[in-house]
Every structure is written in structure tokens, then in C-alpha cells.
Design an enzyme around this catalytic site. Structure first.
Site, PDB file in Angstrom:
ATOM      1  N   HIS A  65      41.706  31.907  45.243  1.00  0.00           N
ATOM      2  CA  HIS A  65      42.017  33.327  45.417  1.00  0.00           C
ATOM      3  C   HIS A  65      40.877  34.103  44.771  1.00  0.00           C
ATOM      4  CE1 HIS A  65      46.310  32.440  46.430  1.00  0.00           C
ATOM      5  NE2 HIS A  65      46.134  31.436  45.597  1.00  0.00           N
ATOM      6  N   PHE A  66      39.881  34.485  45.551  1.00  0.00           N
ATOM      7  CA  PHE A  66      38.733  35.208  44.984  1.00  0.00           C
ATOM      8  C   PHE A  66      38.956  36.724  44.988  1.00  0.00           C
ATOM      9  CE2 PHE A  66      34.983  31.924  45.050  1.00  0.00           C
ATOM     10  CZ  PHE A  66      35.640  31.179  44.078  1.00  0.00           C
ATOM     11  N   ARG A  67      40.144  37.161  45.386  1.00  0.00           N
ATOM     12  CA  ARG A  67      40.657  38.515  45.108  1.00  0.00           C
ATOM     13  C   ARG A  67      39.984  39.663  45.833  1.00  0.00           C
ATOM     14  NH1 ARG A  67      45.257  36.419  43.572  1.00  0.00           N
ATOM     15  NH2 ARG A  67      45.417  35.688  41.445  1.00  0.00           N
ATOM     16  N   ASN A  97      46.306  36.290  50.394  1.00  0.00           N
ATOM     17  CA  ASN A  97      47.160  37.252  49.674  1.00  0.00           C
ATOM     18  C   ASN A  97      46.340  38.285  48.915  1.00  0.00           C
ATOM     19  OD1 ASN A  97      46.262  35.325  47.837  1.00  0.00           O
ATOM     20  ND2 ASN A  97      48.078  35.485  46.551  1.00  0.00           N
ATOM     21  N   HIS A 179      53.223  27.411  51.074  1.00  0.00           N
ATOM     22  CA  HIS A 179      53.642  27.523  49.675  1.00  0.00           C
ATOM     23  C   HIS A 179      55.129  27.207  49.699  1.00  0.00           C
ATOM     24  CE1 HIS A 179      53.646  29.534  45.578  1.00  0.00           C
ATOM     25  NE2 HIS A 179      54.923  29.317  45.836  1.00  0.00           N
ATOM     26  N   HIS A 233      49.651  22.946  46.647  1.00  0.00           N
ATOM     27  CA  HIS A 233      49.969  22.770  45.213  1.00  0.00           C
ATOM     28  C   HIS A 233      51.304  22.086  44.935  1.00  0.00           C
ATOM     29  CE1 HIS A 233      51.991  26.515  46.127  1.00  0.00           C
ATOM     30  NE2 HIS A 233      50.959  27.308  45.861  1.00  0.00           N
ATOM     31  N   ASP A 304      43.825  26.092  43.423  1.00  0.00           N
ATOM     32  CA  ASP A 304      44.676  27.290  43.377  1.00  0.00           C
ATOM     33  C   ASP A 304      44.128  28.249  42.320  1.00  0.00           C
ATOM     34  OD1 ASP A 304      46.648  29.113  43.893  1.00  0.00           O
ATOM     35  OD2 ASP A 304      48.270  27.973  42.946  1.00  0.00           O
ATOM     36  N   HIS A 308      43.830  36.197  36.859  1.00  0.00           N
ATOM     37  CA  HIS A 308      44.377  37.508  36.489  1.00  0.00           C
ATOM     38  C   HIS A 308      43.745  37.860  35.145  1.00  0.00           C
ATOM     39  CE1 HIS A 308      47.518  37.249  39.586  1.00  0.00           C
ATOM     40  NE2 HIS A 308      47.740  36.013  39.192  1.00  0.00           N
TER      41      HIS A 308
HETATM   42  C1  NCD Z   1      48.676  32.747  43.234  1.00  0.00           C
HETATM   43  C2  NCD Z   1      47.939  34.078  43.056  1.00  0.00           C
HETATM   44  O1  NCD Z   1      47.923  34.624  41.932  1.00  0.00           O
HETATM   45  O2  NCD Z   1      47.358  34.559  44.013  1.00  0.00           O
HETATM   46  N1  NCD Z   1      49.482  32.508  42.078  1.00  0.00           N
HETATM   47  C3  NCD Z   1      49.991  31.333  41.667  1.00  0.00           C
HETATM   48  O3  NCD Z   1      50.724  31.337  40.680  1.00  0.00           O
HETATM   49  N2  NCD Z   1      49.727  30.207  42.271  1.00  0.00           N
HETATM   50  C4  NCD Z   1      49.475  32.775  44.497  1.00  0.00           C
HETATM   51  C5  NCD Z   1      49.907  31.402  44.994  1.00  0.00           C
HETATM   52  O4  NCD Z   1      49.080  30.544  45.295  1.00  0.00           O
HETATM   53  O5  NCD Z   1      51.098  31.151  45.121  1.00  0.00           O
HETATM   54 ZN    ZN Z   2      47.397  29.863  45.665  1.00  0.00          ZN
HETATM   55 ZN    ZN Z   3      50.995  29.304  46.430  1.00  0.00          ZN
END
Ligand code: NCD
Ligand code: ZN
Ligand code: ZN
Ligand code: ZN
Length: 438
Positions: A65-67, A97, A179, A233, A304, A308
Site C-alpha cells: 500500500h504505497f498510499r 484502497n 481479504h 495475508h 502487506d 501509517h
Molecule cells: C491495510 C492498509 O492499511 O491499507 N491494513 C492492514 O491492516 N492490513 C489494508 C489491508 O490490507 O487490509
Molecule cells: Zn493489504
Molecule cells: Zn487486507
């Protein structure tokens, strides 16, 4: 003059490990030969002495997730891809996401346009499922797959009702990645434990049963519609057995480094830094998942990587967002597993490179063989080194692995034949490319 010679390293080849020289030309692996036999370092514009190092295919992290867009205060493609390179990861597949989520063709193209000028690693993108975007997803070109959040996690993506799930599984013939946590169980338990304040409640809300039930449901849908379904995951011994029994139906799965090396016993120390979805489980789950990697039931490791900020993570249990960074430390954690006899180097190459390349049909990647892209990592296996926060490259600035003493660290990372990471420095900025899915 040819581009690059990597000489004298222990090279992890598809048919085993041996000391060899690897010659690179035009960004591709040109030839592999016995050490000192064919190539002289002087004939190359760059030569790297790999004596004492292991040479692995660059890792492919199929779940990051590189946001970008929308979460740039947590991570962006400069910081995320530099963290990847420092961890020997040369290709990443980015999750949908984001904000806005990658659920439309316009959002997909917008994301491509943002990433292309910034990425320092090769990359690919997922699209996310909603209840009504199937027609658009079917038109998308060259995506890693369609991600379905069957339980809610970070971001608003969620599809968990029977009807919409059946339409998606029935209507989409590409790769579906899930997921797998049961939304109803999560909701019921969130009410039940609404007064809780400690992070140890996380695993009692998002229970083993919730993971198991959603995985069962995904497997049943895969069978009903004969679809290739991938479980993201996977966190429990129970899910591993479900997947083991369903592999002949084309079910694949991944495990994260944190579900291999961390467990709920560490939550007292980690606090909300140890909050992620699915949650940390028990020690016996760690053991089972290492076993699943070694015996090939688990197709690959994916981080994954879900950064944050510390400030966000330091809220109370309910406020702290779920997710931990990982892209920089996947290889050290697995190579440490080699040191302790859990995996061989050949297995590490399989679960970090060859496996994901094969499962996603990523062309010309994932193995050290002539004609393949020269994405490589040279790692030192000799001395233990501490995971330190000051070495964290991700914008989030923390790691759940702080203080772990690990054997096996990337020293040099090569992307498309260029040395892009070398012992804490980034000597050259090159642009990664969007990968091609076969
Ligand atoms: C992921 C995220 O922060 O984008 N968080 C997580 O706890 N794994 C979302 C995800 O992969 O479910
Ligand atoms: Zn994820
Ligand atoms: Zn996930
Ligand atoms: Zn269990």
C-alpha cells in the site's frame, strides 16, 4: 562494453546454488558462467565483487500500500520504492484502497500517471471491487487482479453479501484476490467488545473463525465458478489446511512477514503498533506458516506494507488504524530464517521472486536466467545486524521489527542492470517500469 558483471557470488539459480559470475547487458541477464572463466571485470563498465555474498533474484512484493493518491502523508512512491530497494525488493504490486480507491478506469489511469514518473521499482496495480464496477474492471488492461475486501479494513472497500460476491466471481475471469475476514463476525464482536481499550482485543474481534469462515467462502465461490482465487495475508494454521485441501482447485495464497515472526505474545510491547488486519495470532500459527512456506502450500511471501504515521498509530485501540510497514524487512526476516534452518536460499528465491512471478504471470522476472530482467539483490549472510528505526526508509518512520537481531541483509540492489542501492546509499535514480502480466 557490457553493462555490469557481478562476480564470485553464490548465485541462487533455478536449479540450485553455485558460485558463478553473472553478466548483464542491456538491462537483462546475458550469461551465467563459472567464476573467472569467461568474463574479465575490465570488460564491463561496472563490476561488483560479490565474493562472500549471495545473489538472489530481486524480490517481488505482490501486496503493498504505497498510499498514492490520498495518503501521501504516510508514504509515497519516492519513499516507498526507496524502502523497497533497501530491502532488495525490485517489483511491487500496489493495492487499490487509496483515496480515491482504484475502482474505476479513470482512477486506474490517474494512478498510473502519478506513479510512472516517481517509481524507482517496477510496479503493477490491482483494481478494487465494489458492488457495481464489474463492467469497468473487465475493460481494464494489464492489472494484477481484482481485490475484494470481504471484511472491512483500512479504506472503504467492502463486498461481503452473497449476491454481489456471486456476481463478481461469476462475471470476472481474471485473478481474484481476497481479504478474507468475515464482516458479520467482525461487526458482532466489535459490539460485544465495544468497551475494550486494549489492543489484545483485536484478535478476539477479528477471530480465527472469522478468517476461516471467509476463506471457506472464497474457496467455495472459486469452486462454484472455477476461478483462480488468491487468499491474501493468510494468518492461521486453520486457513493453511483449507488452502492445502483446495490447491488442486487453483487456490493460491500468501503470508506476510509479520504473521511469520510476530505473534500475540508480543502485543504487550508493540501496543497499537501491532494492530493490523488480520491480527497477530499464536506461536503455533507462526510455526505452521513457516511450515507451509517450506512445503510449498504457501505460494509466496508478500509484505502487506501498510504504513501509517506514528501519530496515527498512537491513538487508542479503536482510533489506531490497522497496518504495519514491511517492504524493507521481508528479505532480512526470511534470510534470518535461512540462518536458523527454516528455509533454504532456493526456497527464499521461490517465495520472494519465482513464486509471485509465476502466479501473476509477470513476464521476464523472478529468476536468474539468461534473457530475464537484471533485477537482483546481493545479500550478506554472515553477521547479525539490528533492525534500527534510524535506518527505516519508509515515510512512516517506524517498524514493528525494531530491535530484532537478524542474519541476512541486502547490500546491493540492481534494477534493470543498474546498481540502485548500495549499503545504505542510493547511488543512482532509475525509473521502474510497469510490469506485464501474462
Ligand atoms: C491495510 C492498509 O492499511 O491499507 N491494513 C492492514 O491492516 N492490513 C489494508 C489491508 O490490507 O487490509
Ligand atoms: Zn493489504
Ligand atoms: Zn487486507
Ligand atoms: Zn490456531
Amino acid at each position: 562494453m557490457s553493462d555490469l558483471l557481478i562476480h564470485g557470488g553464490t548465485v541462487v539459480l533455478p536449479d540450485g546454488e553455485r558460485v558463478a559470475d553473472v553478466a548483464v547487458e542491456g538491462g537483462k541477464i546475458h550469461a551465467i558462467s563459472a567464476p573467472g572463466q569467461t568474463f574479465s571485470p575490465g570488460a564491463f563498465s561496472r563490476a561488483v565483487d560479490a565474493a562472500g555474498l549471495v545473489v538472489l533474484p530481486g524480490a517481488i512484493d505482490a501486496h503493498v500500500h504505497f498510499r498514492v493518491p490520498g495518503g501521501e502523508h504516510k508514504e509515497d512512491w519516492d519513499t516507498g520504492s526507496m524502502a523497497a530497494l533497501a530491502g532488495g525488493v525490485t517489483t511491487v504490486l500496489d493495492m487499490p484502497n487509496t483515496d480515491p480507491p482504484t475502482t474505476t478506469l479513470a482512477a486506474l489511469e490517474d494512478k498510473r500517471a502519478r506513479i510512472a514518473p516517481r517509481a524507482r521499482v517496477n510496479w503493477g496495480l490491482y483494481m478494487g471491487a465494489t458492488k457495481d464496477n464489474l463492467a469497468e474492471v473487465k475493460q481494464a488492461r494489464n492489472i494484477a487482479g481484482l481485490k475484494i475486501y470481504m471484511g472491512s479494513s483500512t479504506g472503504g472497500l467492502l463486498v461481503y453479501e452473497d449476491g454481489p460476491l456471486a456476481s463478481i466471481f461469476g462475471g470476472y475471469s481474471g485473478r481474484i484476490c481476497v481479504h478474507a475476514e468475515d464482516e458479520q463476525i467482525i461487526r458482532d464482536n466489535s459490539l460485544k467488545f465495544s468497551g475494550a481499550t486494549d489492543v489484545t482485543v483485536h484478535g478476539r474481534i477479528r477471530t480465527v473463525t472469522s478468517a476461516k469462515r471467509a476463506t471457506e467462502r472464497a474457496i467455495a465461490l472459486a469452486r462454484r465458478f472455477a476461478r483462480p482465487v488468491h487468499i491474501c495475508h493468510m494468518s492461521t494454521a486453520e486457513e493453511l489446511e483449507l488452502v492445502r485441501a483446495a490447491r488442486h482447485d487453483g487456490i493460491t495464497c500468501e503470508v506476510t512477514p509479520h504473521h511469520l515472526v510476530l505473534n500475540e505474545d508480543g502485543l504487550a510491547d508493540l501496543g497499537t503498533l501491532g494492530k493490523m488486519n488480520p491480527p497477530l495470532r499464536g506461536k503455533h500459527d507462526n510455526e505452521a506458516l513457516w511450515g507451509g512456506l517450506a512445503d510449498g502450500v504457501i505460494d509466496f511471501v508478500a509484505t502487506d506494507h501498510a504504513p501509517h504515521t506514528l501519530k496515527e498509530k498512537m491513538g487508542g485501540y479503536w482510533e489506531a488504524p490497522s497496518g504495519v510497514p514491511g517492504v524493507q524487512h521481508m528479505l532480512p526476516l526470511l534470510l534470518n530464517g535461512v540462518h536458523y534452518g527454516r528455509l533454504t536460499l532456493t526456497q527464499v528465491a521461490q517465495v520472494t521472486a519465482t513464486g509471485p512471478a509465476e502466479r501473476f504471470g509477470i513476464q521476464n522476472k523472478g529468476r536468474i536466467a539468461p534473457g530475464h530482467d537484471a533485477d537482483l539483490v546481493l545479500a550478506a549472510m554472515g553477521d547479525a545486524r539490528l533492525v534500527r528505526v534510524k535506518d527505516v526508509v519508509s515515510k512512516c518512520g517506524w517498524t514493528p521489527y525494531e530491535g530484532m537481531d537478524l542474519y541476512g541483509w541486502p547490500e546491493v540492489t540492481v534494477l534493470g542492470g543498474q546498481v540502485v542501492y548500495e549499503r545504505g546509499r542510493f547511488p543512482k535514480v532509475t525509473r521502474g517500469r510497469e510490469v506485464m502480466f501474462g
